[in-house]
Structure formats: C-alpha cells, structure tokens
Design a protein around this motif. Structure first.
Motif, PDB file in Angstrom:
ATOM      1  N   ALA A   1      53.266 -34.958 -11.353  1.00 24.29           N
ATOM      2  CA  ALA A   1      52.963 -34.912 -12.947  1.00 24.29           C
ATOM      3  C   ALA A   1      52.992 -36.528 -13.751  1.00 24.29           C
ATOM      4  O   ALA A   1      53.557 -37.095 -12.803  1.00 24.29           O
ATOM      5  N   ALA A   2      53.325 -36.274 -14.521  1.00 22.65           N
ATOM      6  CA  ALA A   2      52.721 -37.523 -15.364  1.00 22.65           C
ATOM      7  C   ALA A   2      54.436 -38.045 -15.402  1.00 22.65           C
ATOM      8  O   ALA A   2      55.676 -37.239 -15.273  1.00 22.65           O
ATOM      9  N   PRO A   3      54.125 -39.374 -15.334  1.00 19.00           N
ATOM     10  CA  PRO A   3      55.797 -39.800 -14.587  1.00 19.00           C
ATOM     11  C   PRO A   3      56.754 -39.808 -16.039  1.00 19.00           C
ATOM     12  O   PRO A   3      56.536 -39.536 -16.745  1.00 19.00           O
ATOM     13  N   THR A   4      58.005 -38.956 -15.434  1.00 20.81           N
ATOM     14  CA  THR A   4      59.550 -38.769 -16.652  1.00 20.81           C
ATOM     15  C   THR A   4      60.089 -40.321 -16.920  1.00 20.81           C
ATOM     16  O   THR A   4      60.239 -40.138 -18.024  1.00 20.81           O
ATOM     17  N   GLY A   5      59.909 -41.265 -16.190  1.00 21.08           N
ATOM     18  CA  GLY A   5      60.655 -42.090 -16.291  1.00 21.08           C
ATOM     19  C   GLY A   5      62.124 -42.389 -16.071  1.00 21.08           C
ATOM     20  O   GLY A   5      63.453 -43.371 -16.239  1.00 21.08           O
TER      21      GLY A   5
ATOM     22  N   MET B   1      65.768 -33.747 -16.899  1.00 25.22           N
ATOM     23  CA  MET B   1      65.128 -33.018 -18.077  1.00 25.22           C
ATOM     24  C   MET B   1      65.110 -32.496 -18.814  1.00 25.22           C
ATOM     25  O   MET B   1      65.386 -32.652 -20.125  1.00 25.22           O
ATOM     26  N   ASN B   2      67.227 -31.872 -18.910  1.00 26.39           N
ATOM     27  CA  ASN B   2      67.387 -30.705 -19.414  1.00 26.39           C
ATOM     28  C   ASN B   2      69.140 -31.509 -20.342  1.00 26.39           C
ATOM     29  O   ASN B   2      69.665 -31.227 -21.322  1.00 26.39           O
TER      30      ASN B   2
ATOM     31  N   HIS C   1      57.073 -34.018  -9.862  1.00 31.97           N
ATOM     32  CA  HIS C   1      57.669 -33.148 -10.589  1.00 31.97           C
ATOM     33  C   HIS C   1      57.391 -34.700 -11.551  1.00 31.97           C
ATOM     34  O   HIS C   1      58.271 -34.355 -12.739  1.00 31.97           O
ATOM     35  N   GLY C   2      57.345 -36.110 -10.882  1.00 32.57           N
ATOM     36  CA  GLY C   2      56.962 -37.220 -11.838  1.00 32.57           C
ATOM     37  C   GLY C   2      57.907 -38.426 -12.288  1.00 32.57           C
ATOM     38  O   GLY C   2      57.889 -39.350 -12.637  1.00 32.57           O
TER      39      GLY C   2
ATOM     40  N   GLY D   1      53.198 -40.115  -3.736  1.00 31.09           N
ATOM     41  CA  GLY D   1      52.853 -40.936  -4.684  1.00 31.09           C
ATOM     42  C   GLY D   1      54.537 -40.698  -5.164  1.00 31.09           C
ATOM     43  O   GLY D   1      54.995 -40.589  -5.415  1.00 31.09           O
ATOM     44  N   GLY D   2      55.069 -42.752  -5.994  1.00 31.17           N
ATOM     45  CA  GLY D   2      56.156 -42.590  -5.801  1.00 31.17           C
ATOM     46  C   GLY D   2      57.208 -42.832  -6.074  1.00 31.17           C
ATOM     47  O   GLY D   2      58.602 -42.337  -6.304  1.00 31.17           O
TER      48      GLY D   2
END
Length: 433
Positions: A132-136, A430-431, A158-159, A200-201
């Motif tokens: 998924a897109a990077p979450t930082g 995330m929450n 999940h990024g 990756g990641g």
C-alpha cells in the motif's frame, strides 16, 4: 568420546538420507488428490487450521487447474504457506478434521496440495501482493522467525516501513536453524524468505540481539511500534551433577549445526541417547541415524501418549530405527552412558520407582524444552503475557510466537500470531488507539 566421528557414510548416502522426506505431487497427482475433497460448507478443516486458510476453496482452485489462484488463497492467510505445507502437523490439525478421515480413515492430502500450489507460484518467482502507499510509520520486528516474518510482511503490505532484527546471521529463525534438514532440503527456508521480502519495505539487520546490541527502550524510542518474536533462546539443563560433560549437547544446537554444515562434517556417536519427547527430540534422533549412528534411543519421562511429538513423527522415528523408551528419567550422566530411573505417573505427579538401568551412550542430546531470556515485560508463567492479538504489558509493544504465552509452539501458530498482531499494530498506528 572415541565413538564420535564425522564422515561415517559416503556422500551418496548423505544425499539420499537428507533428501526430501515426502515427494511433492505433480500436476496429475494434485488433480486426482483434489477430486477427493467434498468442498464442505463450514468445513471442519478450516476451523482446525490455526491460520484459517479457506481449504475447500484452494483445493477447488487446484481441481480447476488454477494453482496460482489456490496459492493466493493460501498466502492471504499464511504467507509462509510453503514452509507450513512441509512441517505443519496436518495429521493433528486439518487432515484429522477432514470428513474423509472420519468416514474412511484416509483424509484429503491437504498438506501436499498446499505445497503443490505454493511451490507452483514460488517456482515462478511471483509475489502475489503489492504494498500500500507509505504510511510514514516504522515498526521494529525483533526476531526473524515465522512470527516475525509473518508480521513483517503484513506490516509492509499495509505500507509501513519495517526493520527486522535478528540475533542470527540469516533470517528464518526456527525454519532456518531449528527444523530437521530432511524436511526443508534445497535451502528452502532462505528461498522462502527471499520470496517474502519481494514485498519491499523490509530492512533486515542481522546479529542484533535484544539486550545486547539492541534494547527494548531504544527500539521503542526509534520506532512507532515494536513486535517481539524472539523465540525461546535459553535451553533447559538436565540439572544433574554430570550435566557439563563434553558428550552432553543441546539438541537445538545440534540441529542448528547440522542445518548450517555439510552433513559429512558433522560428528556423530555410534551410541546416541536423546532425552525428551517433543519434535526437537525426534528431529535430533532421526538425524543421528541419518548421519550414521548405529544405536539411537529417545528416552521420555512419561508415557508415549504424553509425548508432544505427533504420532506420525514418532512412527517416522521408529521406522528409521530409533528406539523409544518411555517412563524413564535421567539420574546420572557418565562418559560412556546415562543412568535412568523408571517412573510412575500417578495422581500426585511423576515419581521414581527406584529401578535404575544404564544406556550406553558416547553422545547425549538434551531436548527438554527452552526458556525465555530476560525481558522487561509482564510474564505469564515463563512466557511474555499477552492479551488479544499480542498486546503486552507495555503500550506500543506486541509479542507473538514461542516467546508469548498461549497457543501451541508450532510454526503455523506463530504465523497466525504474527499476522494478527500486525493487523492490530496497523489499526493502532492508523487510528491512534
């Protein structure tokens, strides 16, 4: 010690002895095996699987000649489905629950079908997931065994950026260092890790031991969350006066050495005694025979029905010429043998009968369990206390696998715990929970 030597066999024998334990299914065999599945609604095999793989679905996908789709179904729930197809005690889990087993005494070959599907995709070099897109956010995963790898993959999916720390030179944990070589030939454990890392990641940092090169406080400060999957690094000792003799070896270390060495270079005794009743004991005993030991005995302090090694593994050991001796506990270790006392397992627990016998042994492997190293977290017994999907007593720190309380000490259970903890970590990050 004169009876311990390397190179007891010729190279052809080593190759044969440590080849694939169970031959994989080819396409035709997989089709025939898949046709036996009833594709049950509310299938009991799914309930019996610790990772809750949709087994009827993936078998139906094999039956329709789409093994790639079958593999995706498996990997959705168990990213280490390839290894689990090789080492999971399916005879005690999904296959025992199979309706065919109840009706005919011959279950669908779920494990071999799972291997067929996962090997097909891994052999193509394909990875069926994208990040998924990077979450930082960054997460530290300490321990690159089944739980850690499962958590790292799901978090990366999940990024999140994952740093995977391990005390060993290579990732894999138990899969790389602690499972019998004949169960995972052709360097499968590392091939699976390489395939998994295609997501990756994930950054791997080797020879980083918790409490030495890294600390929990340091990781918590550097990362947004920490997942501990450190296994059980300590080994229980016999607790006997002669426990330190040179011919007494930790069975886990023996298996580790064997996995990382040329088989012909590993010394083995003529008379080997393995003390314990679990999978490690069986793996050590069987591999002793495969290395050329003439007489190998597993001695367990309780009855055979209490051994944690599966009946299938016990039968495999006896088939390889290993002798099982139950209801006996060690009382003394000598340079040329071990004294055992017969035991009685009554309502007040285990007790010695006073009757002692000696087994000749020039090499003794101890497989009586492992212990958790020191961690600054609440414990439940001898393991890290967790609630829900791996939450520990410290906020921002999760744990799973053999180091955490609850569940079975199985590769497949560790995978499930790593996956579920990763989902909870993701939701928390995330929450802001």
């Amino acid at each position: 010690m004169d009876g311990i030597a390397a190179g007891r066999l010729d190279e052809q024998q080593y190759t044969q002895n440590f080849g694939d334990l169970y031959a994989p299914l080819d396409r035709h065999e997989a089709q025939v095996a898949s046709d036996r599945c009833y594709f049950c609604y509310d299938a009991p095999c799914v309930t019996a699987c610790p990772t809750s793989i949709d087994i009827p679905l993936f078998i139906r996908q094999i039956a329709t000649d789409t093994p790639e789709a079958a593999a995706k179904t498996i990997f959705d729930q168990n990213i280490l489905g390839g290894m689990c197809a090789r080492v999971c005690p399916t005879e005690q889990l999904c296959e025992e629950a199979c309706v065919r087993e109840a009706a005919e005494g011959k279950p669908v070959q779920i494990g071999l079908l799972q291997r067929y599907a996962t090997d097909t995709v891994m052999g193509q070099g394909k990875h069926p997931f994208s990040r998924a897109a990077p979450t930082g956010k960054t997460v530290a995963v300490v321990g690159a065994g089944p739980a850690g790898l499962s958590a790292a993959h799901r978090l990366a999916l999940h990024g999140h950026d994952v740093v995977l720390y391990d005390a060993k030179p290579k990732p894999g944990g138990l899969n790389e260092y602690g499972i019998a070589a004949y169960k995972t030939p052709d360097d499968f454990a590392q091939k699976e890790v390489d395939w998994l890392m295609q997501i990756g990641g994930i950054t791997f940092r080797h020879e980083q031991k918790l409490g030495a090169q890294i600390t929990l406080d340091g990781l918590a400060e550097e990362h947004d969350a920490v997942f501990l999957s450190i296994g059980l690094g300590g080994v229980n000792a016999l607790g006997l006066a002669d426990d330190g003799l040179d011919n007494v070896v930790d069975a886990v270390r023996f298996i580790d050495t064997l996995r990382q060495s040329e088989k012909s270079s590993v010394p083995i005794g003529r008379n080997v005694v393995v003390i314990g009743g679990g999978m490690t004991a069986v793996d050590a005993a069987v591999q002793s025979r495969l290395l050329g030991a003439e007489n190998v005995s597993i001695v367990y302090r309780r009855g055979q029905d209490r051994m944690s090694a599966s009946t299938k593994e016990q039968d495999h050991a006896t088939h390889e010429g290993v002798r099982l001796i139950c209801n006996a506990q060690p009382v003394a270790v000598h340079a040329d043998g071990v004294d055992f006392e017969y035991t009685a397992d009554g309502p007040d627990g285990l007790s010695g009968t006073g009757e002692v016998f000696r087994l000749a042994a020039d090499q003794v492997f101890v497989a009586i369990g492992q212990t958790l190293g020191e961690v600054s977290l609440d414990l439940d017994g001898r393991k890290i206390a967790v609630t829900g999907p791996g939450r520990t007593s410290r906020a921002g720190v999760w744990a799973g696998g053999d180091c955490a309380a609850g569940g079975e000490d199985l590769t497949v259970t560790a995978v499930a715990e790593g996956r579920d903890a990763a989902e909870d970590i993701h939701a928390t990050l995330m929450n802001g929970a």
